[in-house]
Design an enzyme around this catalytic site. Structure first.
Site, short mmCIF file in Angstrom:
data_model
loop_
_atom_site.label_atom_id
_atom_site.label_comp_id
_atom_site.label_asym_id
_atom_site.label_seq_id
_atom_site.Cartn_x
_atom_site.Cartn_y
_atom_site.Cartn_z
N ASN A 7 0.86 -1.18 0.00
CA ASN A 7 0.00 0.00 0.00
C ASN A 7 0.91 1.24 0.00
OD1 ASN A 7 -1.84 2.00 0.43
ND2 ASN A 7 -2.75 1.10 2.26
N ARG A 88 -2.28 -2.18 -3.68
CA ARG A 88 -3.53 -1.46 -3.50
C ARG A 88 -3.49 -0.24 -4.41
NH1 ARG A 88 -4.80 3.24 0.50
NH2 ARG A 88 -7.04 3.39 0.20
N HIS A 177 -12.76 2.47 -0.23
CA HIS A 177 -12.78 1.39 0.77
C HIS A 177 -13.35 0.09 0.21
CE1 HIS A 177 -13.22 4.74 4.01
NE2 HIS A 177 -11.95 4.39 3.89
N ARG A 236 -12.75 14.97 7.68
CA ARG A 236 -13.54 15.37 6.51
C ARG A 236 -14.98 15.65 6.92
NH1 ARG A 236 -11.78 10.34 3.58
NH2 ARG A 236 -9.68 10.79 2.85
N GLU A 379 -7.65 -5.59 4.77
CA GLU A 379 -7.45 -5.25 3.36
C GLU A 379 -6.19 -5.88 2.80
OE1 GLU A 379 -8.29 -1.37 5.01
OE2 GLU A 379 -9.03 -0.74 3.05
#
Ligand code: ADP
Length: 393
Positions: A7, A88, A177, A236, A379
């Site tokens: 990643n 990823r 996601h 956010r 993940e």
């Protein structure tokens, strides 16, 4: 078989090397501040942890150090033992609906999609090239965060804006996601031994998104054109009325970029509480009676409940509500605050069962109309499994 899951960010590289015979991590770690002063790396294996400061100028440097360390620590005897590398990739646009083996065309597409993910896709491309230099014969796979959401129908992925924005500039919902939502959906399918589950998956981390999954396929998700949309997050704002952007730009004399920075990095838990983006600090603030933390927590719960309610209607029949990621897996009080607001739908938690962190568990009451589960996401493992499946094909 050994598979490496990667990643990469613009100045970081996170990795895990899996033994796929038992899904165990042989070595994991993180290279940080690549190309910036103060670069360093951390490696973890067995019960050991190494942290080393070193001048790491590029992703290429990081990959070379990683390869040397794999041999030096005896994790592998030679680099040919690594059977595949899974990357990823944040954005696959509308092109990639599933993971693929990396070819020159795939690499070109990842670079071409940089417009849609300017911070991430160029870094992914750089990292793929760095691995190609060191391991030219090892197959690589690209696992796209957007791929799982490509099953969303057009009437749900389009915005009600001039159609030419979609045709000319690919403005539409892409979601994010996806790898985590897919992992949770597959884990529930495996554990409950059912293919026909309707799931509302709540990935509540520092970033957060909620996805409606019907028979293993995503039919809607809360994030949009960018990860900005949807529920309130650590820093956010989530969904807002866009008219506030030019309004505040004028009031504060800021550029669009500066306002986007405020909405991305200074909003959410941090913006409302004025204290922290970390839900643990917000939880502490709530306990201490801090009014802004109480407000932030209420707003967060409202935003999550709004999406669950929406997807409850969309799915028609819901079998499972799943909580995953940092907050979803660990915050007992947030899960409880959310489910309490769903009592009108006959959904109820078992307080004792909910007293759990980071473990797969059913947390709903016996008579709850919908089963509620905590499903720790993974993940990295999902990326490694996709890589293994594709290179075996
Ligand atoms: P990301 O991957 O998006 O950076 P994570 O999935 O790691 O985010 O989630 C980070 C969030 O999870 C933080 O808000 C953090 O406070 C929260 N979190 C982690 N552990 C706990 C815990 N034990 N209790 C409550 N919240 C937690």
């Amino acid at each position: 078989m050994k598979i490496m899951s990667i990643n990469a960010g613009s100045s970081s590289l996170k990795f895990s090397l899996f033994n796929m015979d038992n899904n165990k991590v042989l070595l994991s770690g993180l290279f940080e501040r690549i190309g910036i002063e103060g670069s360093c790396y951390t490696l973890k294996y067995d019960e050991y942890k190494i942290k080393q400061e070193e001048d790491i100028k590029s992703h290429s440097d990081a990959v070379k150090i990683l390869m040397d360390k794999l041999i030096e620590l005896g994790i592998v005897n030679n680099l040919e033992e690594i059977d595949g590398i899974g990357h990823r990739i944040v954005h696959g646009g509308a092109i990639y609906k599933e993971s693929v083996v990396v070819t020159d065309k795939v690499l070109d597409d990842i670079i071409a999609l940089s417009d849609l993910a300017p911070l991430h896709n160029p870094a992914h491309a750089m990292c793929i090239k760095a691995f190609k230099e060191v391991l030219p014969n090892t197959p690589m796979v690209a696992v796209f965060d957007t791929a799982f959401h490509q099953t969303i129908e057009k009437d749900r992925y389009l915005y009600a804006v001039p159609y030419s924005w979609y045709e000319d500039y690919q403005v539409r919902k892409y979601g994010a996601h996806g790898t985590s939502h897919r992992y949770v959906s597959l884990k529930l399918k495996e554990e409950l031994k059912r293919d026909d589950l309707n799931i509302i998956c709540c990935h509540l981390g520092n970033g957060g998104s909620i996805t409606a999954i019907k028979n293993g396929k995503c039919i809607d998700t809360s994030m949009g054109f960018t990860p900005h949309a949807g529920i309130m997050m650590g820093t956010r704002s989530g969904d807002i009325d866009v008219s506030m952007v030019p309004y505040v730009m004028e009031k504060e004399g800021k550029s669009a970029g500066e306002i986007m920075n405020d909405l991305n990095k200074k909003s959410g838990f941090l913006g409302v509480s004025g204290l922290s983006s970390d839900s643990r600090d917000i939880e502490d603030g709530v306990k201490e009676g801090n009014e802004r933390c109480i407000l932030a927590q209420k707003m967060y719960v409202n935003s999550v409940v709004k999406y669950i309610a929406q997807y409850y209607v969309l799915l028609g029949k819901v079998d499972v509500i799943a909580f995953t990621a940092g907050i979803g897996e660990n915050s007992i009080s947030t899960r409880s605050d959310i489910i309490e607001k769903l009592t009108c739908l006959g959904i109820e938690l078992d307080a004792e069962a909910n007293n759990t962190r980071g473990k797969f568990a059913k947390i709903s009451a016996k008579n709850s109309s919908v089963d509620v589960y905590v499903v720790p996401t993974n993940e990295e493992l999902m990326i490694a499994q996709d890589t293994l499946n594709l290179i075996n094909r």
